[in-house]
Design an enzyme around this catalytic site. Structure first.
Site, PDB file in Angstrom:
ATOM      1  N   HIS A 166       1.975  -1.754   2.464  1.00 22.26           N
ATOM      2  CA  HIS A 166       2.140  -1.555   0.307  1.00 22.26           C
ATOM      3  C   HIS A 166       2.717  -0.087   0.699  1.00 22.26           C
ATOM      4  O   HIS A 166       2.586   0.803   1.212  1.00 22.26           O
ATOM      5  CB  HIS A 166       0.238  -0.802   0.631  1.00 22.26           C
ATOM      6  CG  HIS A 166      -0.267  -2.036  -0.580  1.00 22.26           C
ATOM      7  ND1 HIS A 166      -0.172  -3.069  -1.033  1.00 22.26           N
ATOM      8  CD2 HIS A 166      -1.505  -2.783   0.421  1.00 22.26           C
ATOM      9  CE1 HIS A 166      -1.309  -3.612  -1.195  1.00 22.26           C
ATOM     10  NE2 HIS A 166      -1.975  -3.980  -0.413  1.00 22.26           N
ATOM     11  N   CYS A 240       6.932  -2.717  -1.671  1.00 19.49           N
ATOM     12  CA  CYS A 240       7.331  -3.306  -3.465  1.00 19.49           C
ATOM     13  C   CYS A 240       8.251  -2.208  -4.584  1.00 19.49           C
ATOM     14  O   CYS A 240       8.629  -1.066  -3.559  1.00 19.49           O
ATOM     15  CB  CYS A 240       5.900  -3.230  -4.265  1.00 19.49           C
ATOM     16  SG  CYS A 240       5.039  -4.459  -4.181  1.00 19.49           S
ATOM     17  N   ARG A 249      11.305  -6.334  -4.381  1.00 23.41           N
ATOM     18  CA  ARG A 249      11.019  -5.651  -3.086  1.00 23.41           C
ATOM     19  C   ARG A 249      12.563  -4.615  -3.067  1.00 23.41           C
ATOM     20  O   ARG A 249      13.404  -4.867  -2.731  1.00 23.41           O
ATOM     21  CB  ARG A 249      11.055  -6.853  -2.346  1.00 23.41           C
ATOM     22  CG  ARG A 249       9.898  -8.097  -2.699  1.00 23.41           C
ATOM     23  CD  ARG A 249       8.703  -7.146  -2.057  1.00 23.41           C
ATOM     24  NE  ARG A 249       7.604  -8.298  -2.929  1.00 23.41           N
ATOM     25  CZ  ARG A 249       7.203  -8.037  -4.322  1.00 23.41           C
ATOM     26  NH1 ARG A 249       7.332  -6.733  -4.926  1.00 23.41           N
ATOM     27  NH2 ARG A 249       6.022  -8.975  -4.181  1.00 23.41           N
TER      28      ARG A 249
END
Length: 263
Positions: A166, A240, A249
């Site tokens: 993340h 991300c 990405r």
């Protein structure tokens, strides 16, 4: 002078208007408070909870390795890049919108999803985070872990050891991945050894479906100027970008430069 009379019906109507306006204002304030609490939960509480849990898992792994060193699945098995097949079950693995969003080739093995088995360290980012099998949000990434793409290679092996993490919320281990530069070191420690990779290429932005970035010889399918041409021992980090979105990405690649076995 004639004084206009205010009828009771007019006063009742104004009183109703005031009640409606007051009720509407109360609803707006309540909704605002709920939204604020949700934002606080997502941006603060999930980070704190996931970071604390990930740190405890790292400490537990280090104690486990120190107390009972032994064989693990990270050892190399040859020069053909096939590895030992511990990349998870035989289903293709999608990153669930949290890493590169790419599909890894199928692989065999028995390591369970969500099982942390390595520690990834990035000195420049002061980062120390557990690595678990799979890229499921619920089972891996939302715990603050970095997830290993099923079907890609394991640390130190020929091929591509690819992971996702993340960038925002839930521990956000890859929040500052964009700060990495060519020459930075990334360490992956397992029960048997510590593998050091050196960053040598960064793809600032690509499609979530750019599956080429996690292939054994990684190369972007949407931006072919980025990637490699020959077999090697690669590391791929995906997250991300831009922040607080999952539209694209960010990819960081490195090559294995040293292996330090544990005595």
């Amino acid at each position: 002078m004639r004084i206009p009379l205010v009828q009771h019906s007019t006063r009742r109507r104004r009183a109703r208007y005031r009640r409606v306006l007051w009720s509407g204002a109360e609803l707006l304030v309540t909704a605002g408070v709920l939204v604020l609490l949700l934002v606080v939960h997502q941006l603060w509480w999930t980070n704190r909870e996931a970071k604390d849990g990930a740190e405890r898992r790292v400490e537990a792994l280090e104690r486990e390795w120190e107390a009972a060193p032994g064989n693990d699945a990270d050892t190399d098995t040859g020069t053909d890049g096939s590895g030992d097949g511990t990349g998870g079950d035989k289903k293709n693995s999608d990153s669930d919108g949290d890493g590169s969003g790419t599909r890894a080739d199928s692989g065999g093995g028995s390591r369970q999803s969500s099982q942390a088995y390595a520690v990834l360290r990035i000195p420049r980012l002061d980062l120390r985070v557990p690595v678990a099998e799979g890229t499921s949000k619920q089972k891996v990434l939302n715990k603050g872990y970095v997830g290993h793409y099923t079907g890609t290679q394991q640390p130190g092996q020929n091929g591509n050891f690819a992971v996702a993490g993340h960038r925002n919320t839930h521990g956000e281990p890859f929040r500052y991945l964009n700060r990495l530069k060519k020459g930075d070191k990334v360490e992956v420690e397992t029960r048997n050894a510590t593998y050091t990779y050196t960053v040598d290429e960064i793809l600032p932005q690509t499609s979530p479906r750019d599956s080429g970035v996690i292939r054994p010889v990684p190369r972007s399918l949407t931006k072919p100027a980025y990637g490699y041409d020959a077999p090697g021992r690669y590391l791929t980090l995906t997250t991300c970008t831009p922040e607080y979105t999952s539209r694209y990405r960010l990819v960081v690649w490195g090559e294995l430069t040293s292996t330090k076995p544990k005595s």
